[in-house]
Design a protein around this motif. Structure first.
Motif, PDB file in Angstrom:
ATOM      1  N   ASN B  73       0.809  -1.217   0.000  1.00  0.00           N
ATOM      2  CA  ASN B  73       0.000   0.000   0.000  1.00  0.00           C
ATOM      3  C   ASN B  73       0.841   1.266   0.000  1.00  0.00           C
ATOM      4  OD1 ASN B  73      -2.486  -1.187  -0.165  1.00  0.00           O
ATOM      5  ND2 ASN B  73      -2.762  -1.334   2.051  1.00  0.00           N
ATOM      6  N   TYR B  78      -1.537   4.456  -0.807  1.00  0.00           N
ATOM      7  CA  TYR B  78      -2.634   4.509   0.172  1.00  0.00           C
ATOM      8  C   TYR B  78      -2.097   4.775   1.572  1.00  0.00           C
ATOM      9  CZ  TYR B  78      -5.424   2.332  -3.487  1.00  0.00           C
ATOM     10  OH  TYR B  78      -6.063   2.068  -4.655  1.00  0.00           O
ATOM     11  N   PRO B  96      -2.303   7.611  -4.555  1.00  0.00           N
ATOM     12  CA  PRO B  96      -2.577   6.608  -5.574  1.00  0.00           C
ATOM     13  C   PRO B  96      -2.641   7.257  -6.952  1.00  0.00           C
ATOM     14  CG  PRO B  96      -4.226   6.514  -3.817  1.00  0.00           C
ATOM     15  CD  PRO B  96      -3.402   7.738  -3.586  1.00  0.00           C
ATOM     16  N   GLY B  97      -2.269   6.523  -7.971  1.00  0.00           N
ATOM     17  CA  GLY B  97      -2.311   7.103  -9.305  1.00  0.00           C
ATOM     18  C   GLY B  97      -2.363   6.032 -10.375  1.00  0.00           C
ATOM     19  N   PRO B  98      -2.764   6.421 -11.576  1.00  0.00           N
ATOM     20  CA  PRO B  98      -2.971   5.453 -12.655  1.00  0.00           C
ATOM     21  C   PRO B  98      -1.685   4.820 -13.189  1.00  0.00           C
ATOM     22  CG  PRO B  98      -3.318   7.702 -13.446  1.00  0.00           C
ATOM     23  CD  PRO B  98      -3.133   7.784 -11.964  1.00  0.00           C
ATOM     24  N   ARG B 100       0.278   3.261 -11.324  1.00  0.00           N
ATOM     25  CA  ARG B 100       0.427   2.040 -10.528  1.00  0.00           C
ATOM     26  C   ARG B 100      -0.936   1.356 -10.423  1.00  0.00           C
ATOM     27  NH1 ARG B 100       1.405   5.401  -6.159  1.00  0.00           N
ATOM     28  NH2 ARG B 100       1.126   6.966  -7.774  1.00  0.00           N
ATOM     29  N   GLY B 101      -1.148   0.344 -11.262  1.00  0.00           N
ATOM     30  CA  GLY B 101      -2.427  -0.381 -11.265  1.00  0.00           C
ATOM     31  C   GLY B 101      -2.539  -1.239 -10.024  1.00  0.00           C
ATOM     32  N   MET B 102      -3.765  -1.315  -9.486  1.00  0.00           N
ATOM     33  CA  MET B 102      -3.941  -2.055  -8.232  1.00  0.00           C
ATOM     34  C   MET B 102      -5.021  -3.124  -8.421  1.00  0.00           C
ATOM     35  SD  MET B 102      -2.908  -1.720  -4.910  1.00  0.00           S
ATOM     36  CE  MET B 102      -3.403  -2.685  -3.480  1.00  0.00           C
ATOM     37  N   GLY B 122     -10.764   3.747 -16.182  1.00  0.00           N
ATOM     38  CA  GLY B 122      -9.472   4.455 -16.118  1.00  0.00           C
ATOM     39  C   GLY B 122      -9.292   5.398 -17.305  1.00  0.00           C
ATOM     40  N   VAL B 125     -11.793   8.431 -17.024  1.00  0.00           N
ATOM     41  CA  VAL B 125     -11.485   9.526 -16.108  1.00  0.00           C
ATOM     42  C   VAL B 125     -10.206  10.261 -16.517  1.00  0.00           C
ATOM     43  CG1 VAL B 125     -12.733   8.547 -14.147  1.00  0.00           C
ATOM     44  CG2 VAL B 125     -10.292   8.056 -14.418  1.00  0.00           C
ATOM     45  N   ALA B 170      -7.087  -2.677 -14.349  1.00  0.00           N
ATOM     46  CA  ALA B 170      -5.846  -2.029 -13.921  1.00  0.00           C
ATOM     47  C   ALA B 170      -4.899  -1.829 -15.108  1.00  0.00           C
ATOM     48  CB  ALA B 170      -5.171  -2.863 -12.836  1.00  0.00           C
ATOM     49  N   ASN B 173      -5.046   1.202 -17.995  1.00  0.00           N
ATOM     50  CA  ASN B 173      -4.415   2.512 -17.816  1.00  0.00           C
ATOM     51  C   ASN B 173      -2.956   2.494 -18.275  1.00  0.00           C
ATOM     52  OD1 ASN B 173      -6.264   4.345 -16.842  1.00  0.00           O
ATOM     53  ND2 ASN B 173      -6.076   3.663 -14.735  1.00  0.00           N
TER      54      ASN B 173
END
Lengths: 315, 283
Positions: B73, B78, B96-98, B100-102, B122, B125, B170, B173
């Protein structure tokens, strides 16, 4: 199979891939939505056909339930009729209660009477104004309270204090506060609808799974996008419930307002009938109120349905 | 399948000319994570330093509650480390940001969006056009083999399918890092094996860096280039195990002697840690 049934099936085949037969009704509804948006005459006709056949299907499936409900209602009418024609006075006094026949004939006469429609129209207008205002304020307040501890601690005490006060208790103060009688009645209607809407919205927003908010963040969504795509849809089932309950409560707040003040409205009509010793009209008024309340709650549920279609898919 | 990836790169100018080996470099420097303040505070992750190379598949393995998810995290953004820094491609992680896919352990698809709209979220937005969004979403949906389900809702899919959609969402993006927090933990053994193979083929296609948290020793060895073994609370990395098994990996390898030897090393350390954790909790 009926002709309508075949039309409905033809629509199914075009729009959705084969589904189990028992899910057919849901599929037809969807077909109706997709086709109405196009709005060519033929499409509308087909959609109507699908809707009718769906209604017929539902009727057939629920035949026993409907039959029993009708039997029960008929029995109720019969008891009412007997109680009034024999003027039963055994603790509950039926001597002054109008018989079903008298009520029906009074209702029939009113159907040809413009003033009756004005009463109904005025009440509907008050409901609409009060309810829509309550919905806007209620949803906005609920959402802000759900997302901000500060806003919540500022607003929540008011809800706790004001919520238990019944609409009737507001009437004197409302008349003193608002410039017109009309405004005070609308205010009372608004107040009735407001609390269930605020509280259900708040509950819905708070129930938003945190993992969905986190997922949206990691996918790059801004706060506004998270609100629009995650929090609002997640709270929507709860908001819809609040809106339906709010509609019911706003009717009975309205009635309280109309009985005590005003010159029009179905509540006024009912109370006026009592003052004029016109007993059948009392019951006409009551039944109209019941009918309108039920219809408007149903309308709210129907309006929310397309927005909640995704829930039906859950197994 | 490769042709699709190539055609997709046309949508992404910054990727079209760069080698994939340039992205997904993670540097964790002296990171310490403490929850709470004062007397009630507890150290979740002990001072840890770590480097993950672009394109590497790294598993963080440890007993439950050892802080491995917390460490993940902190890469995701996070959790903010109490001290030290996390950098991905030379950029300090702050939220958090696109890039780094989670992928989460719980199903985290948006239940009110169709499968296609979930994957398109993704790109949407990020301000891409509807045409681009649906073309990207369709491509990734096909990659995870679920094109047939494009217009279904998540609740209509099995758990395994939902996680495949989660991975596709994920990846849509084009992140440089894919972070996975026990993504297959809730699946049955059969589905889990298929998901692991599926993931490996996606990984080799994308050359993306993967950090994968698990408590399953077999899973870690089967998937990873490197297995980082974490000690119980406070968490710290006690071993950095290189997995020399050849690729592409085959489930049959799990019965081979090399696999067994690696498993033995992992199990011994995990067992010691689990015991220690158990004793700590029961004191």
């Amino acid at each position: 199979m009926s002709k309508l049934g075949r039309v409905a099936n033809a629509i199914d085949d075009k729009t959705v891939d084969p589904e189990p037969v028992e899910k057919a009704t849901g599929v037809e509804k969807e077909a109706v939505y997709t086709h109405v948006s196009g709005l060519s005459g033929e499409d509308v006709a087909k959609a109507l056909g699908a809707l009718l056949s769906q209604a017929a299907d539902e009727l057939r499936r629920n035949a026993t339930t409907i039959f029993l409900s009708l039997v029960s209602l008929t029995l109720g009418l019969l008891v009412w009729h007997l109680a009034t024609s024999y003027k039963v006075d055994f603790y509950i006094n039926f001597q002054n209660v109008p018989s079903p026949a008298k009520v029906f004939s009074a209702f029939w006469t009113h159907l040809g009477d413009t003033e009756f429609y004005i009463h109904i129209g005025v009440s509907m207008q008050r409901i609409l104004t009060g309810y829509i205002t309550a919905a806007v304020i209620g949803i906005a307040a609920g959402v802000f309270m759900g997302r901000s501890k500060l806003v919540r601690s500022l607003i929540y005490p008011y809800i706790e204090v004001l919520r238990p006060i019944p609409a009737v208790a507001w009437i004197p103060l409302a008349i003193l506060m608002w410039p017109t009688e009309e405004a005070s009645i609308i205010y009372i209607t608004l107040l009735g609808a407001l609390f269930p809407i605020v509280l259900n919205t708040l509950h819905g927003v708070e129930q938003t799974p945190e993992v969905l908010v986190r997922a949206a963040k990691s996918l790059g969504a801004s706060q506004l996008q998270i609100f629009w795509h995650v929090i609002l849809p997640s709270a929507l089932p709860s908001i819809a419930a609040g809106l339906a309950i709010g509609m019911g409560v706003s009717w009975f707040s309205l009635l309280a307002g109309e009985i005590i003040s005003g010159q029009y409205g179905i509540g006024y009509f009912t109370w006026d009938a009592y003052s004029l010793i016109n007993y059948p009209d009392i019951v006409v008024g009551m039944l109209v109120i019941g009918g309108l309340g039920t219809l408007s709650t149903y309308a709210v549920k129907l309006a929310m349905k397309p927005l909640l279609a995704w829930q039906k898919r859950a197994r | 399948m490769n042709t699709q990836v190539v055609s997709l790169k046309e949508h992404i100018p910054h990727r079209a000319h760069a080698s994939k080996k340039d992205f997904g470099h993670i540097v964790i420097e002296d990171v310490e994570i403490v929850f709470g303040k004062g007397a009630t505070s507890s150290q979740a992750v002990k001072k840890t330093s770590l480097e993950i190379k672009p394109g590497e598949f790294v598993c963080i393995l440890g007993p439950s509650g050892c802080g491995k998810s917390t460490l993940l995290n902190s890469i995701a953004g996070y959790v903010t480390p109490s001290s030290g820094s996390v950098r991905v491609d030379e950029k300090a992680v702050s939220e958090p940001g696109p890039d780094r896919g989670m992928v989460f352990q719980q199903y985290s698809l948006f239940p009110w969006k169709t499968i296609l709209d979930n994957i398109a979220f993704g790109p949407k937005v990020a301000g891409r056009t509807n045409v681009e969004c649906s073309s990207i979403a369709n491509t990734f949906l096909e990659m995870v083999g679920l094109s047939k389900f494009a217009h279904k809702y998540p609740a209509e899919l099995s758990g395994g399918m939902q996680q495949r959609v989660g991975i596709a969402r994920a990846l849509a993006n084009y992140p440089s890092v894919l972070l996975m927090d026990e993504p297959f933990g809730a699946l049955d053994a059969q589905t889990r094996l298929m998901m692991q193979e599926n993931l490996l083929s996606l990984w080799s296609e994308f050359g993306i860096t993967v950090v994968f948290v698990t408590h399953d020793v077999d899973e870690a060895i089967f998937l990873a280039d490197r297995v980082l073994i974490m000690s119980a609370s406070p968490g710290s990395i006690i071993d950095d195990l290189h997995i020399p098994l050849p690729r592409p990996r085959d489930p049959a390898m799990a019965t081979g002697s090399e696999f067994m030897a690696l498993k033995k090393v992992c199990l011994e350390q995990i067992r010691a840690e689990s015991l220690r954790a158990f004793e700590q909790q029961n004191m």
